[in-house]
Design an enzyme around this catalytic site. Structure first.
Site, mmCIF file in Angstrom:
data_model
loop_
_atom_site.group_PDB
_atom_site.id
_atom_site.type_symbol
_atom_site.label_atom_id
_atom_site.label_comp_id
_atom_site.label_asym_id
_atom_site.label_seq_id
_atom_site.Cartn_x
_atom_site.Cartn_y
_atom_site.Cartn_z
ATOM 1 N N VAL B 81 0.346 1.970 -6.732
ATOM 2 C CA VAL B 81 0.868 1.626 -5.406
ATOM 3 C C VAL B 81 2.128 2.421 -5.162
ATOM 4 C CG1 VAL B 81 1.530 -0.265 -3.903
ATOM 5 C CG2 VAL B 81 0.309 -0.720 -6.014
ATOM 6 N N GLY B 82 3.026 2.382 -6.161
ATOM 7 C CA GLY B 82 4.283 3.107 -6.037
ATOM 8 C C GLY B 82 4.040 4.599 -6.162
ATOM 9 N N ILE B 164 2.232 -8.203 0.808
ATOM 10 C CA ILE B 164 2.196 -9.080 -0.372
ATOM 11 C C ILE B 164 2.987 -10.367 -0.123
ATOM 12 C CG2 ILE B 164 2.989 -9.302 -2.769
ATOM 13 C CD1 ILE B 164 2.201 -6.346 -3.159
ATOM 14 N N PRO B 187 17.034 -7.264 10.952
ATOM 15 C CA PRO B 187 17.362 -8.696 10.918
ATOM 16 C C PRO B 187 17.206 -9.340 12.295
ATOM 17 C CG PRO B 187 19.029 -7.427 9.753
ATOM 18 C CD PRO B 187 18.115 -6.443 10.410
ATOM 19 N N ILE B 253 9.138 -10.043 -7.465
ATOM 20 C CA ILE B 253 7.837 -9.414 -7.726
ATOM 21 C C ILE B 253 7.839 -7.991 -7.180
ATOM 22 C CG2 ILE B 253 6.420 -11.477 -7.770
ATOM 23 C CD1 ILE B 253 6.087 -10.127 -4.588
ATOM 24 N N ASP B 279 8.825 -10.787 -12.433
ATOM 25 C CA ASP B 279 7.774 -9.897 -12.938
ATOM 26 C C ASP B 279 8.368 -8.518 -13.217
ATOM 27 O OD1 ASP B 279 5.148 -9.141 -13.641
ATOM 28 O OD2 ASP B 279 4.844 -8.247 -11.659
ATOM 29 N N HIS B 304 5.801 -7.131 -15.916
ATOM 30 C CA HIS B 304 5.261 -6.361 -14.776
ATOM 31 C C HIS B 304 3.729 -6.405 -14.758
ATOM 32 C CE1 HIS B 304 6.491 -2.914 -11.866
ATOM 33 N NE2 HIS B 304 5.480 -3.616 -11.393
ATOM 34 N N GLY B 306 2.016 -7.910 -12.268
ATOM 35 C CA GLY B 306 1.631 -8.291 -10.904
ATOM 36 C C GLY B 306 0.200 -7.915 -10.544
#
Lengths: 339, 339
Positions: B81-82, B164, B187, B253, B279, B304, B306
């Site tokens: 993913v990263g 997520i 924000p 996470i 995680d 980690h 996840g």
């Protein structure tokens, strides 16, 4: 006329203690004053002349206690869901009412059920232990490192399908399980009480199973949620585990002896199942550090904390006091056992 | 004409390996053949002449590698993913496409998020450790023994509110939380993508927060789910913890450095918060057994995991191969990074 006497075998939590003390004007309140469980001798001595007694799970309510109290005793209010510590027949004979707190812990136990399922599938205990031992730096990444089965798409099988099991199912729907099957004391028949309208409204099949075998062979997650009876003792044993799927997990949030612990250890040893999540176990709390179940990395065992939330315990305390007071005055209890 | 060459830095899982091998007739497939991560020297040598390379998180994709491959290189397919391990600019300069696998792990990570919340609130790690140490027999029952806060009625605050985080919220609704608030890079503004129609359809308020302070002070559960940027590094530090509720828990996470670990250890030490579920953590995986976070009984740390479900990793592998093949032929990828 003297004030009615009530005996309480614990200091209670905030709100409950307040409700009790508000009645100091009308009641003689005798309360055990220590963090340790109430001593039997103290209870027998102080029960004498009591109209009501509020007890914990650790206090045996039997002929001995009722006799020590005397004929004026009207009510036992138990701070518990289970009533195994109470001889119902003895109460019935003396016309003593029995209050308990069965409903307020549903959410807390259902939450813990989901925690245990996820820990068993996702290797929560095992992976935490590796980190604590300092093994993380030596775990080179590969595609199947620390993987477990995913809950999405699972068939979830329930042994027992009461309020807590149904509340657990309600949560599991959000995880996109595929199907639920359940075994009750009437195999193959639709469950009577659909507490949260799930059977009617859920968008997955929720069906009665014909047998424990069907639960074992078709489920990816098995949840033990039934009462302990001669019929359910060791309901989950070697035969059951042999029929389970290799990637399935078993969860027990009910009573320890429904699962045969030796058979579970073997099933885990031989990779017949993927993992286990237990809130209860045979012979609890006498589980020593050398117990074979604790050598199983894929078994998560927590110390019977199903109802252990601050909110639930406060509500149990408050309802116990309310049951006690209702029993003194002949009013309706929050929850009363039919004797 | 010679067959196009592809380099794959791992043996893949079943289905993905099969899809790849089905192309043996048209492709020259060079694959790293060990459980350990691919050696850099091997990769640089074999990349020479490759049209596509399928890489893992552990493989750096930079000028060095692209130059070693040569001008014919068309695609990098990353099993991840990263994309922190990939120099995007270098790819853009050479017109090399980049595939990745961002969507298929949503469910797995959201499931783990719920596991970590429940473990942090219900003292999952702490109570398991007590059992393992053989302390259960010496834990006399009392009404507040091993209790923690209940998720029902909680306000859940999200730092980052992407797919997520929203999938986690979808699960949490079934636990009867009271309210959700979220902070994004804008924000106070409603989130753009309502991936599961929760904002529109949920029966609780789901509202943008004005600031991190608001998330800290109003939440019973804080979930870190944002990307790591200079703005989010140590977003959760001493100030944030000081504003949190005493019974609140914090979950990470996303990426370790969003939380200042030293500040977290202090917050737990001083009972400023109730617990934590992580995680990810700064400097992972180099967490030695004497790391101060591991001395915190109310902190759960898993390595980690996840996305670590069998189903997710299979899907990531399959999608990586599909991205690789699409890159070779100029077709559309399952997920492509815009460079």
């Amino acid at each position: 006329m003297s004030k009615p006497k009530v005996v309480v075998t614990r200091q209670l939590i905030d709100e409950a203690q307040r409700i009790l003390e508000d009645r100091k004007g009308e009641l003689e309140i005798v309360q055990w004053n220590s963090e340790k469980p109430c001593e039997r001798a103290w209870l027998l001595e102080n029960a004498k002349g009591a109209t009501g007694i509020l007890v914990m799970l650790s206090d045996q309510v039997n002929d001995e206690l009722l006799q020590a109290a005397g004929d004026q005793l009207k009510v036992i209010a138990s701070f518990s869901v289970g009533t195994d510590h109470i001889e119902r027949a003895a109460l019935k004979k003396r016309n003593v009412r029995l209050g308990y707190t069965p409903t307020c812990l549903t959410d807390a136990v259902a939450d813990l059920t989901v925690m245990l399922i996820l820990m068993a599938q996702r290797r929560g205990g095992e992976s935490m232990a590796k980190v604590i031992k300092g093994e993380w730096p030596q775990m080179p990444w590969h595609p199947l490192l620390m993987t477990g089965p995913q809950i999405r798409g699972c068939t979830v099988g329930f042994l027992g399908f009461g309020r807590i099991a149904q509340a657990s199912l309600q949560r599991l729907l959000a995880f996109r399980i595929k199907r639920a099957i359940y075994l009750t004391s009437k195999p193959g028949q639709p469950v009577k009480e659909d507490h949260f309208n799930l059977v009617k409204t859920a968008n997955i099949p929720i069906e009665p199973a014909q047998s424990a075998d069907q639960i074992a062979s078709e489920s990816d997650v098995v949840i033990v949620g039934c009462a302990l009876t001669p019929d359910t003792k060791h309901l989950v044993s070697t035969d059951f585990f042999k029929k389970m799927k290799k990637l399935a997990v078993i969860i027990n949030i009910a009573r320890g002896p429904v699962i045969d612990t030796d058979a579970l250890v073997k099933a885990l040893d031989q990779d017949q199942i993927f993992g286990a999540g237990l809130d209860v176990i045979e012979n609890e709390p006498n589980i020593q550090a050398d117990h074979p179940i604790l050598k199983q990395p894929r078994c998560v065992l927590v110390p019977h904390i199903g109802s252990a939330t601050i909110e639930t315990r406060e509500q149990m305390a408050t309802e116990s006091v309310e049951n006690l007071l209702a029993g003194l005055t002949g009013k309706e209890m929050v929850n009363e056992v039919e004797l």
